[in-house]
Design an enzyme around this catalytic site. Structure first.
Site, PDB file in Angstrom:
ATOM      1  N   GLN A 103      30.128  -9.834   3.821  1.00 63.31           N
ATOM      2  CA  GLN A 103      29.090 -10.729   3.319  1.00 63.31           C
ATOM      3  C   GLN A 103      29.540 -12.184   3.394  1.00 63.31           C
ATOM      4  O   GLN A 103      30.704 -12.503   3.191  1.00 63.31           O
ATOM      5  CB  GLN A 103      28.765 -10.364   1.868  1.00 63.31           C
ATOM      6  CG  GLN A 103      27.640 -11.164   1.245  1.00 63.31           C
ATOM      7  CD  GLN A 103      27.397 -10.756  -0.205  1.00 63.31           C
ATOM      8  OE1 GLN A 103      27.802  -9.679  -0.623  1.00 63.31           O
ATOM      9  NE2 GLN A 103      26.773 -11.628  -0.970  1.00 63.31           N
ATOM     10  N   CYS A 109      23.896  -9.439  -1.105  1.00 56.26           N
ATOM     11  CA  CYS A 109      24.582  -8.144  -1.102  1.00 56.26           C
ATOM     12  C   CYS A 109      23.580  -7.000  -1.062  1.00 56.26           C
ATOM     13  O   CYS A 109      23.864  -5.919  -0.548  1.00 56.26           O
ATOM     14  CB  CYS A 109      25.493  -8.025  -2.330  1.00 56.26           C
ATOM     15  SG  CYS A 109      24.630  -8.201  -3.904  1.00 56.26           S
ATOM     16  N   HIS A 264      25.937  -6.896  -8.718  1.00 53.84           N
ATOM     17  CA  HIS A 264      26.240  -6.656  -7.310  1.00 53.84           C
ATOM     18  C   HIS A 264      25.582  -5.359  -6.844  1.00 53.84           C
ATOM     19  O   HIS A 264      25.368  -4.442  -7.644  1.00 53.84           O
ATOM     20  CB  HIS A 264      27.756  -6.563  -7.144  1.00 53.84           C
ATOM     21  CG  HIS A 264      28.237  -6.692  -5.731  1.00 53.84           C
ATOM     22  ND1 HIS A 264      27.867  -7.719  -4.904  1.00 53.84           N
ATOM     23  CD2 HIS A 264      29.092  -5.923  -4.999  1.00 53.84           C
ATOM     24  CE1 HIS A 264      28.474  -7.592  -3.733  1.00 53.84           C
ATOM     25  NE2 HIS A 264      29.210  -6.498  -3.759  1.00 53.84           N
ATOM     26  N   ASN A 288      31.252  -1.222  -1.100  1.00 59.89           N
ATOM     27  CA  ASN A 288      31.042  -2.618  -1.466  1.00 59.89           C
ATOM     28  C   ASN A 288      30.734  -3.406  -0.189  1.00 59.89           C
ATOM     29  O   ASN A 288      31.523  -3.384   0.759  1.00 59.89           O
ATOM     30  CB  ASN A 288      32.305  -3.167  -2.131  1.00 59.89           C
ATOM     31  CG  ASN A 288      32.129  -4.593  -2.620  1.00 59.89           C
ATOM     32  OD1 ASN A 288      31.188  -5.282  -2.267  1.00 59.89           O
ATOM     33  ND2 ASN A 288      33.055  -5.038  -3.458  1.00 59.89           N
ATOM     34  N   TRP A 290      31.131  -6.310   0.532  1.00 59.45           N
ATOM     35  CA  TRP A 290      32.148  -7.312   0.859  1.00 59.45           C
ATOM     36  C   TRP A 290      33.178  -6.768   1.854  1.00 59.45           C
ATOM     37  O   TRP A 290      33.923  -7.528   2.442  1.00 59.45           O
ATOM     38  CB  TRP A 290      32.865  -7.786  -0.397  1.00 59.45           C
ATOM     39  CG  TRP A 290      32.007  -8.618  -1.308  1.00 59.45           C
ATOM     40  CD1 TRP A 290      30.740  -9.050  -1.068  1.00 59.45           C
ATOM     41  CD2 TRP A 290      32.364  -9.103  -2.598  1.00 59.45           C
ATOM     42  NE1 TRP A 290      30.271  -9.785  -2.139  1.00 59.45           N
ATOM     43  CE2 TRP A 290      31.254  -9.834  -3.101  1.00 59.45           C
ATOM     44  CE3 TRP A 290      33.497  -8.997  -3.405  1.00 59.45           C
ATOM     45  CZ2 TRP A 290      31.263 -10.462  -4.336  1.00 59.45           C
ATOM     46  CZ3 TRP A 290      33.505  -9.620  -4.649  1.00 59.45           C
ATOM     47  CH2 TRP A 290      32.404 -10.341  -5.112  1.00 59.45           C
ATOM     48  N   ASP A 583     -30.553  -0.595  11.166  1.00 63.19           N
ATOM     49  CA  ASP A 583     -31.792  -0.564  10.386  1.00 63.19           C
ATOM     50  C   ASP A 583     -32.348   0.860  10.385  1.00 63.19           C
ATOM     51  O   ASP A 583     -33.215   1.213  11.187  1.00 63.19           O
ATOM     52  CB  ASP A 583     -32.779  -1.551  11.005  1.00 63.19           C
ATOM     53  CG  ASP A 583     -34.127  -1.520  10.305  1.00 63.19           C
ATOM     54  OD1 ASP A 583     -34.188  -1.041   9.154  1.00 63.19           O
ATOM     55  OD2 ASP A 583     -35.116  -1.969  10.925  1.00 63.19           O
ATOM     56  N   ASN A 585     -34.275   2.540   8.388  1.00 56.59           N
ATOM     57  CA  ASN A 585     -35.673   2.841   8.029  1.00 56.59           C
ATOM     58  C   ASN A 585     -36.674   1.989   8.808  1.00 56.59           C
ATOM     59  O   ASN A 585     -37.848   1.932   8.467  1.00 56.59           O
ATOM     60  CB  ASN A 585     -35.888   2.661   6.522  1.00 56.59           C
ATOM     61  CG  ASN A 585     -35.402   1.293   6.053  1.00 56.59           C
ATOM     62  OD1 ASN A 585     -35.039   0.453   6.878  1.00 56.59           O
ATOM     63  ND2 ASN A 585     -35.407   1.086   4.748  1.00 56.59           N
ATOM     64  N   THR A 589     -34.932  -5.102   8.543  1.00 60.05           N
ATOM     65  CA  THR A 589     -34.010  -5.727   7.591  1.00 60.05           C
ATOM     66  C   THR A 589     -32.922  -4.715   7.222  1.00 60.05           C
ATOM     67  O   THR A 589     -33.018  -3.524   7.542  1.00 60.05           O
ATOM     68  CB  THR A 589     -34.738  -6.162   6.302  1.00 60.05           C
ATOM     69  OG1 THR A 589     -35.384  -5.011   5.736  1.00 60.05           O
ATOM     70  CG2 THR A 589     -35.764  -7.248   6.595  1.00 60.05           C
ATOM     71  N   GLU A 594     -26.826  -0.466   3.658  1.00 58.46           N
ATOM     72  CA  GLU A 594     -26.647  -0.578   5.102  1.00 58.46           C
ATOM     73  C   GLU A 594     -25.652  -1.682   5.449  1.00 58.46           C
ATOM     74  O   GLU A 594     -24.872  -1.576   6.399  1.00 58.46           O
ATOM     75  CB  GLU A 594     -28.001  -0.841   5.768  1.00 58.46           C
ATOM     76  CG  GLU A 594     -28.935   0.365   5.698  1.00 58.46           C
ATOM     77  CD  GLU A 594     -30.368   0.019   6.055  1.00 58.46           C
ATOM     78  OE1 GLU A 594     -31.090   0.921   6.499  1.00 58.46           O
ATOM     79  OE2 GLU A 594     -30.778  -1.152   5.874  1.00 58.46           O
TER      80      GLU A 594
END
Length: 698
Positions: A103, A109, A264, A288, A290, A583, A585, A589, A594
């Site tokens: 490291q 770490c 650590h 470790n 390190w 649409d 139906n 619109t 929908e």
């Protein structure tokens, strides 16, 4: 029966379909960070005979950071390539003893411990660290790449090999015990680029890096409260190739009298049950990061406990070098360490046999102030119902008798802050709650109201912690449930990812995606987005093409690139075409139901479109268009692809998202109509009026 009614019935039928596993992007198809393609850049540099320089992560102080980290570094930092530091640089070594990493001055770490754990699982390691990279002159161009799982997707990160060194030519950050080995330093640089800078690697949890290396799901065990079957958990984790790490109690980083380092992180690299003269003993092997400084208690290198073993076991297990790796008993682990992190692997990383037993579903969401950020139930009962809600159907899994009564379900919640830098915004306290519901109460796909949570208690609730990820294991009978992810406080904003792992289930959001995608302008104007839609459609129960255009062009589209809303504009003609397709139906619109159907489809199309738009130009060429169709399951001949490019493309034969969306809607709905109306899957019979409806109006 008229075509429109058949189509509507088929769409309702699809809502009741059985589960299907989520298709996730594999290691072989990662997204590109900063849109940098490793193979293209490598080929270009080799052709030109130059070494790659990464302008998006430059070799200067901007890539290191601007905060306290700079004060820990040497006065004069130079950036050099491995060939300038060693006459025979090596990218990776198959000799495990040579993989030892050390490291640097960054307090990372947690990252290094995860890397150490990764080296014990080469199949996973080589997905993160592709092996077809080297410093050999014929293949070398000063460019390397690494793969990380980053908030729900695999990312390929490209870096150049210019590394910061001091005046003596020593690496400033992560280094290897073998000075000519550079895979670790380059991996750290790639991860720093992903997180924003080297300084953004300061402070973190082992679990965070483990998840980023694997796409797995984290389980954190508080060792002080560990269950009696902790050893059995370690055995299962080991045999399922889970990655593990642990952390000592918080405090200033210093070496304690017992050899451990306070505040650590350590990698868990193995377990072993040994037979002593007085009975069995459970041992855990730690490392470790390190590369030195070890435990001095029982079962340490110099401990007299080794004399209790047979000569064979003693020779096999005992280590006499100060390399940072050591054994200790499980009981000592529980005393001297606070957290044990286990990263469970997701199905796409498990062996083929195990992977078939599990499925994973993933949902992306947002907590938005005044809309979907309701806070915790216990503290903010009036607004808790506003949080995103997800309907989970747990189904009998593997055909066993036990699965008819109980199923294991793992729920993971990950918070994601917007912004380039990992450490610029602190984590929120997050958690999740699970409720049992009746199927009938969710048939309309609406969110559960405030009254439901007043009269129903959660079956389970995770702790609210300020970590990136919270997980909770459940053992549930098959049935219908609602998962509610939330922040501890209301009005706190963040994106999140919800993942569900089980043998068999289905998952979708209640209320749809509408309350998570409105622009800030609309959110500021209307505290509750759902209220906005209700108000809008109360005023206009049915929206026409002009109103549809206005709504779509005010949306904030989720983007996998740095550009939001690029090419996501809709013309009036496109909106008329979309309206005609949806649409149901024939009123000219769209209703709010929908519109919800349309919005979900558009989000799906956008995701496919942006993945295939590799140059981020906002348009697909013919090849990209064909690949996009293939991803959605549409297989067409090259000749037809050319014709479609002419039909839906602009004068340059490029297809915008608007035209791509119209095409996909037409193909999907027409295919559904055909399948609905065909009795044998080969043909259909239409009345003249139905034929005119399909060809002229839609």
């Amino acid at each position: 029966m008229p075509f429109r009614q058949l189509l509507c019935m088929h769409q309702q039928k699809r809502k009741r379909q059985q589960w299907r596993p989520l298709k996730t992007k594999s290691f072989a198809e990662p997204n590109k960070l900063s849109r940098q393609n490793y193979h293209s850049l490598l080929a270009e540099c080799l052709k030109k005979g130059c070494l790659f320089e990464d302008l998006s992560f430059p070799a200067d102080v901007r890539s290191i950071g601007t905060g306290p980290l700079l004060q820990k570094l040497p006065q004069k930092i130079q950036w050099k390539r491995p060939h300038e530091l060693h006459k025979n640089p090596i990218f990776y070594s198959t000799n495990k003893k040579r993989l030892a990493l050390c490291q640097g001055p960054i307090e990372n770490c947690w990252f290094l411990a995860a890397v150490e754990a990764l080296t014990f699982h080469e199949d996973i390691l080589f997905n993160v660290v592709p092996r077809n990279q080297s410093f050999e002159r014929k293949k070398y161009a000063g460019i390397f790449h690494f793969k990380f799982w980053h908030f729900g997707e695999w990312i390929d990160v490209v870096v150049d090999d210019r590394l910061p060194v001091n005046e003596a030519g020593q690496l400033v950050f992560l280094s290897s015990a073998n000075k000519n080995l550079f895979w670790g330093a380059l991996l750290e640089k790639a991860y720093a680029k992903l997180c924003g800078s080297y300084e953004d690697l300061q402070i973190g949890q082992v679990s965070e890096a483990l998840v980023d290396f694997t796409g797995g799901v984290n389980m954190t065990i508080k060792l002080a409260d560990a269950s009696p079957d902790l050893w059995d958990i370690l055995i299962r984790a080991t045999y399922s190739s889970s990655l593990m790490g642990c952390q000592t109690h918080a405090g200033p980083t210093r070496v304690l009298a017992n050899g451990l380092v306070a505040g650590h992180a350590y990698a868990v690299t193995g377990i072993r049950k040994v037979t002593c003269k007085h009975g069995p003993e459970n041992l855990v092997r730690l490392r470790n990061p390190w590369g030195k400084v070890e435990w001095k208690g029982d079962w340490s290198d110099s401990s007299g406990k080794w004399e209790l073993l047979s000569p064979k076991e003693k020779i096999l297990l005992r280590r006499n070098s100060d390399d940072g790796e050591f054994w200790m008993s499980l009981e000592d682990l529980k005393i001297h360490f606070v957290d044990l992190m286990i990263c469970k692997l997701t199905p796409d990383l498990m062996s083929p046999e195990d992977g078939k037993k599990w499925m994973c579903s993933m949902q992306f969401g947002k907590w938005i102030k005044g809309s979907t950020a309701g806070g915790k139930w216990k503290n903010f009962r009036g607004s808790f119902w506003m949080n995103p809600q997800y309907l989970l159907k747990v189904l009998p899994g593997n055909g066993s008798k036990r699965s008819l009564y109980f199923c294991n379900v793992l729920v993971s919640l990950i918070q994601k802050h917007s912004g380039k830098h990992r450490n610029r915004v602190p984590h929120l306290h997050i958690g999740l709650s699970l409720y049992k519901v009746d199927q009938e109460s969710c048939d309309n796909n609406k969110k559960l109201p405030h009254s439901f949570f007043i009269w129903n208690k959660p079956l389970g609730q995770s702790l609210f912690v300020n970590d990136r990820e919270v997980t909770q294991d459940f053992c549930l009978p098959p049935g219908t449930y609602v998962v509610v992810p939330s922040t501890f406080e209301p009005h706190q904003e963040s994106e999140f990812i919800l993942r569900i792992f089980s043998r068999k289930h289905s998952l979708h959001e209640l209320g749809g995606d509408l309350n998570c995608v409105l622009s800030k302008e609309i959110v500021d104007k209307h505290e509750d987005c759902e209220e906005f839609f209700s108000t809008y459609f109360e005023q206009y129960p049915e929206v026409n093409a002009v109103q549809l255009q206005r709504i779509l062009n005010r949306m904030t589209w989720r983007s996998i690139s740095d550009h939001q809303n690029y090419g996501m504009r809709f013309s009036l003609d496109a909106c008329r075409s979309i309206l005609a397709l949806l649409d149901l139906n024939s009123t000219g619109t769209l209703s709010i139901q929908e519109f919800r159907l349309l919005w979900k489809k558009l989000l799906l199309y956008q995701e496919v479109f942006q993945r295939k738009d590799t140059h981020q130009l906002g348009a697909l060429d013919q090849l990209e268009f064909c690949l996009a169709m293939q991803e959605t399951g549409i297989s067409l001949s090259n000749e037809l692809c050319k014709l479609l490019t002419v039909r839906y493309g602009n004068p340059d034969l490029k297809i915008t998202f608007e035209n791509f969306a119209c095409f996909m809607l037409r193909v999907e709905l027409m295919t559904e109509a055909f399948n609905n109306m065909s009795k044998d899957g080969k043909g259909i019979y239409l009345l003249e009026s139905e034929w005119m409806m399909m060809t002229l109006y839609s």
